[in-house]
Design an enzyme around this catalytic site. Sequence first.
Site, PDB file in Angstrom:
ATOM      1  N   HIS B  64      33.502  46.131  42.478  1.00 48.71           N
ATOM      2  CA  HIS B  64      34.859  45.341  41.880  1.00 48.71           C
ATOM      3  C   HIS B  64      35.008  45.818  40.513  1.00 48.71           C
ATOM      4  CE1 HIS B  64      37.607  41.728  42.477  1.00 48.71           C
ATOM      5  NE2 HIS B  64      37.981  42.576  41.460  1.00 48.71           N
ATOM      6  N   ASP B 156      44.484  42.549  45.055  1.00 45.03           N
ATOM      7  CA  ASP B 156      43.679  41.837  43.767  1.00 45.03           C
ATOM      8  C   ASP B 156      44.581  41.315  42.972  1.00 45.03           C
ATOM      9  OD1 ASP B 156      41.051  40.707  43.062  1.00 45.03           O
ATOM     10  OD2 ASP B 156      41.433  42.106  41.250  1.00 45.03           O
ATOM     11  N   ASP B 309      33.702  42.490  38.699  1.00 42.86           N
ATOM     12  CA  ASP B 309      34.969  42.193  38.369  1.00 42.86           C
ATOM     13  C   ASP B 309      35.263  42.747  37.009  1.00 42.86           C
ATOM     14  OD1 ASP B 309      37.854  41.650  38.500  1.00 42.86           O
ATOM     15  OD2 ASP B 309      37.074  39.328  38.640  1.00 42.86           O
TER      16      ASP B 309
END
Lengths: 319, 430
Positions: B64, B156, B309
């Site tokens: 991610h 996302d 992330d």
Amino acid sequence: MSPERYVFPHKHLLGIEPLEPRDITALLDQARAFEEVCERPDIKIVPALRKKLVVNLFFENSTRTRNSFEIAQKRLSAEIINFDADTSSLAKGETLVDTAMNLEAMRPDLIVMRHSAPGAHALLSRHMKASIVNAGDGAHEHPTQALLDAYTLRKKFGKLDGLKVAIVGDIRHSRVVRSNMWLLTKMGAKVTLVGPPTLVPQDLKATWPSIEISHDFDAVLPEQDAIMMLRAQFERGTGAYIPGQGEYSRFFQLNPSRMKRAKKDVAVMHPGPINRGLEITSDVADGPNSLVLDQVTNGVPVRMAVMFLLCHPHGELVP
Amino acid sequence: MSLLVTNVRLLDPAQKLDAKGALLVVDGRVAAIGPDAASHPQAAGAEKVDGQGALLTPGFIDLHVHFREPGQTRKESIETGGRAAVAGGFTAVCAMANTKPVNDNVAITELMLDRAKKADLARYFPLGAVTKEFKGEELADYGTLKAAGCVAFSDDGLPVMNSAIMRRALEYTKWLDVPIVAHEEDKDLAGKGYMHEGHVSAKLGCLGIPAAAEEAMVARDIVLAEHTGGHLHLAHISTAGSLRMIREAKQRGLKVTTEVTPHHFALSDKELMRFDSDFKMNPPLRSEADIQAILEALGDGTIDAIATDHAPHGWDDKECELPIAAFGVIGLETAFPLALELLVNKKVISLEKAVSLLTWEPAKVFHLDRQGLGSLKVGAPADFTLIDLAAKVKVDREFIQSKSYNTPFKGWELPGKTVGTWVSGKRVWG
């Protein structure tokens, strides 16, 4: 000067949270000195902030708070610049940081700011050397309101310690409540928050363990020394939190029949602006127990005291 | 072309290998690994690297990241993001589709892969969009995008609120054997919130994003995964309630996988007390109780991967009022040091488990194991990382390789320095 002499230890007034009880007492005592100035029959002005440049930065609409600050500044003989969000470079998309840096370049002494974002003053203080007074930041704090409320209560009851104060209405979205919870609990008052569960977050008890939360106004009303009614802010989409005005008024309005359950000398307060007939009826708002206009009157000396002690922490120029 | 890395502690969870020894690379692939690798016939004449006792693991895999290219290369590019990755020991990254324009067509996918090839740093695996233009209305061309190189699909940041669309996405992708990656957030429950809803937000008067915003969508999507049999991968899970449901879904054998970020196990919402937007991300930093739940779930197999992330933003995007500051923090350079300090050294999980959550387990989630990634078995691509577990790093602007500096760990000193990173036997860091 004796070494014990009190010096106001804060550069900014960003909230009540950082204040010690003695700071609050010092501000209220200073305000009492300024109240005498404000009540003079002739010239209500002192030279306490002469040659000081004060900038009023109001990013949110406000009439009464801004007027109150401006009157306080004039009575302190300050130089005043009003920065109006509607007509300023903000309308052209300037950021708060840019605004701060540009103002800083002009070396102001004091900034009074109201802003919709909680913590906006912390951001401002990172980019400015001037002292900053928070005139309201979102739902976070509105310290001068809490101070003037405390001043009003102290004037009526002679003390804050042990007072029972109910705050009624939209607790969730209220900066007035947060500053008042800090101030009243620091000074030993007993606070009860009243409203429907959607407007009174239980999570508040983690920060203020001594407060009580009630959804039954009638049940808690009789024991209160003071009742602070909050504006029911239906214009802010509060409708998603509560069913409607009729239901709200039925359970949380301060009206003559509820007043019969209250103490005879209960103080009725409201930070304004009032929705007459919604959270409070006119006969109560204008009635013998109402301190609503005293709050407005007291706002001026309290704000004078705040700005004075920020600029003169030793307080030498006490009139 | 051969390379021999000697004097290392080899740790490869997929092979259950934890031993002193060496790694021999020939033509970009693992030729030998283990105590005897140095005596392999092809080791003679190989270029030698003395590992000086450091830890050698398969290269880390991040499921991610946001590399902002195309569209927002002022924040990051595939090249600068790639450098941040290899600096953090990552040899493969899976990049989210929320570029400008979004990655919902082959032209964008090819552009990304082309840039990654030119950068020649970490392996780059794009995710495609779940719905065209992230609008939540029409399914993207999953088969075509997979053929072009996409390894999973996600909108996302913009959760697929329409349950029927989510159902079809999970159902359609079954024959392609690719996961649908869900950022779980009920937009109505989240409202205009910008931090966790709890006692900190109540104190500060900030609008909160309740845990229920995540949990309601996790519940819905587990139901849909069960109904369709599709592979649901739950991105950056942040709440105790979500983990409870995921644990139960896995016990029932559903094809549900999940990841957590280092910032969600390192930091709580208390960090927001100073209104510092370096601590603003979505999902938000949660409560101490949620951190405890994450730590438990890391140990018991509920969580499949540690993912960063990594979300770069410029100074202007962050240095503003908290409600309008951009969501997101960078994380590639700090991920392993945080896992080492907060998970391994604090005895939450073993070093082997931590490395597994950064290598073999994420490789399996996006099926990168089928390309031999995530483990250094003989014949696999020689993607590996050399780490000095004792050496400290200090998080400052010089340490951070990303184009952006929006890390919540400024000033932290952490153990676990990446000494070197190799992709296909080629040194890309150190």
